[in-house]
Design an enzyme around this catalytic site. Structure first.
Site, short mmCIF file in Angstrom:
data_model
loop_
_atom_site.label_atom_id
_atom_site.label_comp_id
_atom_site.label_asym_id
_atom_site.label_seq_id
_atom_site.Cartn_x
_atom_site.Cartn_y
_atom_site.Cartn_z
N GLU A 1 26.05 -21.98 52.51
CA GLU A 1 25.02 -22.23 51.51
C GLU A 1 25.61 -23.06 50.38
O GLU A 1 26.82 -23.27 50.30
CB GLU A 1 24.43 -20.91 50.99
CG GLU A 1 23.59 -20.19 52.03
CD GLU A 1 22.90 -18.95 51.49
OE1 GLU A 1 23.03 -18.67 50.28
OE2 GLU A 1 22.24 -18.25 52.27
N HIS B 1 15.38 -21.65 41.43
CA HIS B 1 15.68 -22.00 42.82
C HIS B 1 15.03 -23.34 43.14
O HIS B 1 13.87 -23.57 42.80
CB HIS B 1 15.16 -20.93 43.77
CG HIS B 1 15.76 -21.02 45.14
ND1 HIS B 1 15.40 -22.00 46.04
CD2 HIS B 1 16.71 -20.26 45.76
CE1 HIS B 1 16.10 -21.84 47.15
NE2 HIS B 1 16.90 -20.80 47.00
N HIS C 1 14.02 -17.94 39.71
CA HIS C 1 14.56 -17.19 40.85
C HIS C 1 15.45 -16.03 40.44
O HIS C 1 15.30 -14.93 40.96
CB HIS C 1 15.33 -18.14 41.75
CG HIS C 1 15.84 -17.52 43.02
ND1 HIS C 1 15.01 -16.86 43.89
CD2 HIS C 1 17.09 -17.47 43.56
CE1 HIS C 1 15.72 -16.42 44.92
NE2 HIS C 1 16.99 -16.77 44.74
N ARG D 1 22.76 -24.92 42.41
CA ARG D 1 21.31 -24.84 42.31
C ARG D 1 20.74 -25.52 41.06
O ARG D 1 19.67 -26.11 41.11
CB ARG D 1 20.87 -23.37 42.36
CG ARG D 1 21.00 -22.77 43.74
CD ARG D 1 20.62 -21.31 43.76
NE ARG D 1 20.64 -20.79 45.12
CZ ARG D 1 20.41 -19.51 45.44
NH1 ARG D 1 20.16 -18.65 44.48
NH2 ARG D 1 20.43 -19.13 46.69
N ARG E 1 24.45 -18.28 39.11
CA ARG E 1 24.88 -17.46 40.23
C ARG E 1 25.17 -18.30 41.47
O ARG E 1 24.38 -19.15 41.87
CB ARG E 1 23.80 -16.43 40.58
CG ARG E 1 24.10 -15.59 41.82
CD ARG E 1 23.02 -14.58 42.07
NE ARG E 1 21.75 -15.19 42.39
CZ ARG E 1 21.34 -15.53 43.62
NH1 ARG E 1 22.15 -15.36 44.65
NH2 ARG E 1 20.14 -16.05 43.82
#
Length: 524
Positions: free
Chosen positions: A112, A225, A328, A271, A363
């Site tokens: 990811e 997100h 998100h 992100r 994060r």
């Protein structure tokens, strides 16, 4: 009044991991706003990050976490979490949690955004959250879980939290008393009109803690997100980052790849970088798509996303999924120490509601379920080694169904639209000040002290949203730099002077004492 040793408010992964790890002789009550199987943990499509591959190492996971968090993370905690991650996964697998496996029987490891190695463990493809929750629910079936119970006040006597008040579906108030009270209420996604979060996740825990006198920290750090399914102006759910990990790319309708020249990691950039890039194109009137045509067996690998797209008439044969960024994950939260203790005695916070410092300013993908598992176990270890105290003599807790006065409150949808417009992905001083003035017209400080006994659950929800929205907006105004999930177009760069500062707010101490140096987190 109902008594317990431990009262857990919330029922996600962090809450259930705590309940699972507590000694069997400790009496536990879990209160959940809806039902135990709902909430963000159950919705989580991503996996759990752990350095399990031979070529990987927890130190690499540690460095990736710091990079994503823009080096504001609590390094000691990150080190401990990434080191423990493999053993947490092995323990769960041994106990029956079904993780996806490769043909040779080993754990299947995905990639990811912002990860340097394949280290994402999944269960059921994009149904990891649901499957992990089912595993934890089975493991905690002996705990007492009370559903449809909305907590509206933490009971604090002489600086100690001794319990909480909650309303059931009939609007009746019940009092719960406990030696240890744990907030595990999740984030604040429903403050925004565009979000991946469940319907019940609206920042309740932040408002509860603030009203109780606990410190909250770095609420300006909110992760948007990059890829929520976007149809006719409405979000319909999350398209996991794992899709880009499998080879999907972000494009315009004409095939232009939007991340090619933006970041060295291109579509797998952190992100906040991807979200801001998509946002810029949307502001210019250009719809962004996730091109999935290079992914083989997409429907098998991502059954949850496939079902969501089919339900919303997205033709997957064309290979283009329309996406938009949305709220998100909250990196800030109720400030805790290394053992989940807040600034109010006997009150703890774990999971997304907590500011532990692990995530820093942004994060890293698939560290959220991991943090919940890590801190659920960590707090259980602390409580298990804390001698029970006799709390058999409690002060009289009064409740009343009478309204103090009629409140003038906005609609939830208005709060959500204003948060998206003024305190969303891109922020500036003018918008934040305008929004703060609007919020303060509802007498936020009075609401923070106002008795909620006589208010309905719906009114309490709006009050909590107003308080939490004010805290986020105030925090975003105070941090005059851009870092991680916080982007100020009037202060577009990271400022070294802000690296070791955090924005702390506490009821009654909003002015003058908002900044505090991070100490141990940056020790070498």
């Amino acid at each position: 009044m109902i008594h317990s040793d431990v009262l857990i408010i919330g029922s996600g992964v962090a809450a259930l991991q705590l309940a699972k790890k507590l000694s069997c002789d400790i009496n536990v009550i879990i209160l959940t706003k809806s039902c135990v199987a709902e909430g963000n943990s159950n919705l989580a499509q991503g996996g759990i990050a752990a350095a399990l591959a031979l070529e990987d190492h927890p130190d690499k996971h540690y460095l990736d976490t710091l990079e994503a968090g823009r080096y504001t993370n609590d390094r000691k905690l990150v080190k401990e979490m990434t080191t423990m991650a493999p053993s947490l996964i092995h323990e769960m697998a041994h106990e029956g949690c079904m993780f996806d496996r490769s043909q040779d029987g080993g754990l299947l490891l995905g990639l990811e955004g912002a990860h340097s190695h394949n280290r994402i463990v999944h269960s059921g493809g994009d149904a990891t959250g649901k499957n992990v929750m089912n595993y934890l629910i089975e493991e905690t079936k002996d705990s007492r879980i009370i559903e449809e119970m909305s907590v509206f006040e933490l009971l604090v006597i002489d600086g100690k939290c001794i319990g909480a008040k909650a309303k059931n579906n009939h609007g009746e108030t019940q009092v719960f008393l406990a030696n240890h009270v744990v907030l595990a209420t999740g984030g604040l996604g429903q403050l925004y009109s565009l979000t991946s979060n469940g319907e019940t996740v609206a920042g309740d825990g932040i408002a509860l803690a603030y009203r109780a006198g606990a410190e909250v920290a770095d609420l300006e750090f909110i992760q948007f997100h990059p890829t929520l399914l976007f149809i006719k102006g409405t979000c319909h759910g999350l398209v996991s980052e794992a899709v880009r990990g499998e080879g999907a790319v972000l494009t315009l309708m004409d095939g232009t790849r939007i991340m090619e020249t933006v970041h060295p990691m291109k579509d797998l950039a952190p992100r906040h970088v991807v979200s801001q890039t998509i946002f810029d194109y949307l502001q210019a009137g250009k719809q962004v798509y996730l091109d999935i045509r290079k992914i083989q067996d997409f429907t098998k690998k991502f059954p949850t996303i496939t079902k969501m797209c089919e339900e919303n008439q997205v033709d997957l044969l064309k290979g283009l999924i329309p996406v938009v960024p949305g709220c998100h994950f909250l990196m800030g939260g109720v400030k805790t120490d290394h053992y989940a203790r807040t600034s109010v005695q006997n009150l703890y916070a774990i999971g997304e509601v907590a500011y532990t410092g692990i995530h820093g300013a942004n994060r890293l993908a698939s560290n959220s379920l991991l943090e919940g598992l890590f801190f659920g176990k960590r707090l259980a270890d602390l409580i298990n080694h804390t001698a029970k105290k006799d709390l058999s003599v409690y002060p009289l807790i009064e409740t009343s169904s009478n309204k103090t006065r009629k409140l003038s409150l906005p609609e939830k949808s208005v709060i959500q639209a204003n948060m998206m417009k003024y305190a969303g992905i891109v922020r500036n001083k003018k918008d934040l000040e305008e929004h703060l003035t609007w919020l303060e017209s509802f007498q936020i400080q009075e609401l923070a002290s106002y008795s909620l006994d006589g208010e309905s659950k719906e009114e309490i929800q709006v009050i909590f949203m107003l308080i939490t929205a004010w805290l986020v907006t105030k925090s975003a105004l105070l941090r005059e730099e851009s870092r991680g999930g916080h982007f100020r177009e009037d202060f577009p760069f990271e400022e070294f002077g802000w690296l070791e500062k955090k924005v702390i707010l506490k009821h009654g101490q909003e002015q003058g004492d908002s900044y505090e140096q991070i100490k141990a987190a940056f020790a070498t």
